[in-house]
Design an enzyme around this catalytic site. Sequence first.
Site, PDB file in Angstrom:
ATOM      1  CG  ASP A 187      -1.988   0.986   1.248  1.00 31.72           C
ATOM      2  OD1 ASP A 187      -2.236   1.607   0.199  1.00 31.72           O
ATOM      3  OD2 ASP A 187      -2.616   1.156   2.312  1.00 31.72           O
ATOM      4  CG  ASP A 256      -7.829   4.619   1.610  1.00 30.97           C
ATOM      5  OD1 ASP A 256      -7.708   3.401   1.374  1.00 30.97           O
ATOM      6  OD2 ASP A 256      -6.964   5.286   2.206  1.00 30.97           O
TER       7      ASP A 256
END
Length: 584
Positions: A187, A256
């Site tokens: 990530d 997100d």
Amino acid sequence: MSESGLIDVFVFMGDQPSDVFRQYTTLTGSAPIPPKFSLAYHQCRWNYVDEADVRSVDDNFDVHDIPADVIWLDIEYTDRKKYFTWDVEKFPHPAEMVANLTAKGRKLVAIIDPHIKREAGYFLHEDATEKGYYVKDKDGKDYEGWCWPGSSSYLDFFNPEASKYYSERYKFENFPGTSNDVHIWNDMNEPSIQHHEQNRGRNLSKRHVHNEYGLWNIRATHQGMLDRSDNKYRPFILTRSAFAGTQRFAAVWTGDNAAEWGHLAASLPMCLSLSLAGISFCGADVGGFFKYPEAELMTRWYQAGAFQPFFRAHSHIETKRREPWLYEPSTTALIRDANRRRYALIDFWYTLFYEHSKDGLPVMRPLFQHYPKEEATFTIDDQYLLGDKLLVRPVTSAGATSVKVYFPGTESNTLWYDVDSYQARVAAGYANIDVTLAKIPVYQRGGSIIPRKERVRRSSLLMADDPYTLVVALDSNNTASGSLYIDDGETYEYKKKKYIYAKISYTTEEMTYSFVNDKATYPTQSWVERIVIAGIKVPPKTAKLHQGDKQTALQMTLHRGNDVLVVRKPAATMAQPWKITFSY
Ligand SMILES: *[C@@H]1O[C@H](CO)[C@@H](O)[C@H](O)[C@H]1NC(C)=O
Ligand SMILES: *[C@@H]1O[C@H](CO)[C@@H](O)[C@H](O)[C@H]1NC(C)=O
Ligand SMILES: *[C@@H]1O[C@H](CO)[C@@H](O)[C@H](O)[C@H]1NC(C)=O
């Protein structure tokens, strides 16, 4: 706009959208066959806080009879955000924790980010500093940024030595507690800061590389995961940043999002766009990362996610817990149903990904790919095709009692069979379809055959030897065809012809299961449990199975308005070709 003044332009030409999509993946690569578990359901949260939490989540899937393949660990498993370490208070027995998961056929995915905590005594920081493996600032000093660990520096994956060093961190001895059943999530790998990267004497500015940084990050991870198993097992990697070619190494999720209906709806065009850009292994956080999804949104999100390539629930650390069993039993039941639908089609997904690895065409396709003569399809991005066989139109709005579905193939009178009722409708553009909260509008194209596995297990691995149900949806000529790919699901043995790629064809006279490459075989234990033939006009009187030198008379029953024929228990093994002949 090209910030660095350079731009590479490629022009792809072809008669059909598929020609263009194929050329793009010919240039940038297509995803290799993923390990099968990665196409099943993933359960993630920032964070499952300790071993007891992981065990409880894992157990609850069994208590509530919901299949799941993977539990994920976000950044809190580490010793204060130092990657390749464990928080020894909360995770004192990682190897045992993983072994408990694998006993049920499940896996673990752990996060490893490319920012490195600048802390004296942390081996990674000390090595990278001493060896000059960090990205530099404009003055040639180690660039310092701020991320989860606080003050951090970034490994320079453009430096081959730094990449090699990083790959080696994935060796089991360097990352204790991990095994071939632990896969990786990279990530935060799209640096949004200005810095310089050294590359063989040349200075690369951030503006030259952008998301190529993330690509080189996952390449190094991929190499490390191959090395750790001596090239035996296929790695699974999830990345947030993506660049042309990322699909060769990792799956991509859309980042997100939030628990909002608009974000659920946006997951479709986002994944369709990624798919056309070569990245078929795409998904959005089920439920939404930020905020809390109420029951209806959560239900619809699971139903949508179950039909998107990468199927993972994830949530922010500050949100209320939302594992499927924490809702009312009626909601849990709908989530269970969505997950089971995913598992029933696991071999269909796996076959689509095998075919993608060969032909480079998207797994999730816009309607215009197959129906380019129908102008209405050009702007449709709230429904899509899986391969050329399933039409999916997830419900993405609150309180829906009906949805508008476009049924393509008007010129050829294509039939679309509701997968729940086998009710067929002739393609005629838009139609309003009534939906309940339990309904996922999914249609099988007339002329296609889809393999299903209908026994409910805890994980996809435990389904490996389960029998198949073959669903034959007839076109207006009473024919259909499909395909099936089978291998061990996790190694590279398929490169040594240890696989089955079979074509399945149906005509009124016979149904055949034959190997496309008869030099390739795989000793599968699976067999055919049932064949469902939808849209039958004149039912056959007898059916006979031919396999090897054996012939067996088969039993059949008619269902619905007598247009669904079920061939009961053919019991043909899928390890060998077979044929069923029909007489009238
Ligand atoms: C593994 O499972 C056993 C049996 O349920 C349990 O006693 C043990 O605590 C588990 N270990 C970990 C690390 O979760
Ligand atoms: C690269 O950057 C360093 C540090 O700023 C500088 O010393 C060096 O001259 C630069 N090299 C080139 C080829 O521009
Ligand atoms: C049915 O067969 C005819 C003649 O071979 C062909 O032109 C037509 O496209 C077929 N229809 C479908 C739906 O495949």
